[in-house]
Design a protein around this motif. Structure first.
Motif, PDB file in Angstrom:
ATOM      1  N   UNK A  52       0.833  -1.202   0.000  1.00 41.53           N
ATOM      2  CA  UNK A  52       0.000   0.000   0.000  1.00 41.53           C
ATOM      3  C   UNK A  52       0.872   1.258   0.000  1.00 41.53           C
ATOM      4  N   UNK A  53       1.946   1.249   0.754  1.00 39.39           N
ATOM      5  CA  UNK A  53       2.863   2.397   0.775  1.00 39.39           C
ATOM      6  C   UNK A  53       3.499   2.589  -0.596  1.00 39.39           C
ATOM      7  N   UNK A  54       3.944   1.499  -1.201  1.00 38.19           N
ATOM      8  CA  UNK A  54       4.557   1.588  -2.533  1.00 38.19           C
ATOM      9  C   UNK A  54       3.557   2.145  -3.547  1.00 38.19           C
ATOM     10  N   UNK A  55       2.321   1.679  -3.482  1.00 45.63           N
ATOM     11  CA  UNK A  55       1.297   2.155  -4.417  1.00 45.63           C
ATOM     12  C   UNK A  55       0.959   3.618  -4.169  1.00 45.63           C
ATOM     13  N   UNK A  56       0.877   4.035  -2.915  1.00 45.86           N
ATOM     14  CA  UNK A  56       0.598   5.437  -2.604  1.00 45.86           C
ATOM     15  C   UNK A  56       1.710   6.327  -3.165  1.00 45.86           C
ATOM     16  N   UNK A  57       2.938   5.902  -2.980  1.00 44.26           N
ATOM     17  CA  UNK A  57       4.080   6.700  -3.445  1.00 44.26           C
ATOM     18  C   UNK A  57       4.150   6.801  -4.962  1.00 44.26           C
ATOM     19  N   UNK A  58       3.472   5.914  -5.661  1.00 43.64           N
ATOM     20  CA  UNK A  58       3.472   5.941  -7.127  1.00 43.64           C
ATOM     21  C   UNK A  58       2.287   6.699  -7.711  1.00 43.64           C
TER      22      UNK A  58
END
Length: 107
Positions: A52-58
């Protein structure tokens, strides 16, 4: 929601609940599909948090596989769950062999 609180704490944000809840819901759905389970086991919730963090950052860079500006290069994975493939497979193997990791069963 514990995962939402973890993600918000790691990102240092407060007012993005709707966006984060959507990302978390989609991430959980994908992980449940990969696991072949109806719920994400608590032992694998860290995967939801990290993906979820990786997706938010993208956000805003969806579909971008690489970007270089003045020597700085950004490259995104095609599969956010790739780094967790061994953990997912270990969980699936344990389920298929009938092992309930961390549980006591009385027959």
């Amino acid at each position: 929601m514990a995962v939402l609180d973890d993600v918000k704490a790691l990102l240092g944000i407060d007012d993005e609940d709707n966006k984060l809840n959507t990302i978390i819901t989609l991430t959980e759905s994908r992980l449940k599909t990969l696991l072949g389970a109806s719920e994400v086991p608590s032992t694998l919730e860290y995967i939801v948090t990290e993906v979820a963090i990786a997706r938010f950052n993208r956000i805003g860079s969806e579909g971008l596989s690489g970007h270089t500006v003045e020597g700085e290069a950004l490259t995104f994975r095609d599969n956010d769950f790739e780094a967790y493939a061994d953990d997912i497979q270990a969980w699936r193997d344990a389920q298929e062999s009938g092992q309930d990791i961390g549980r006591i069963r009385f027959l």
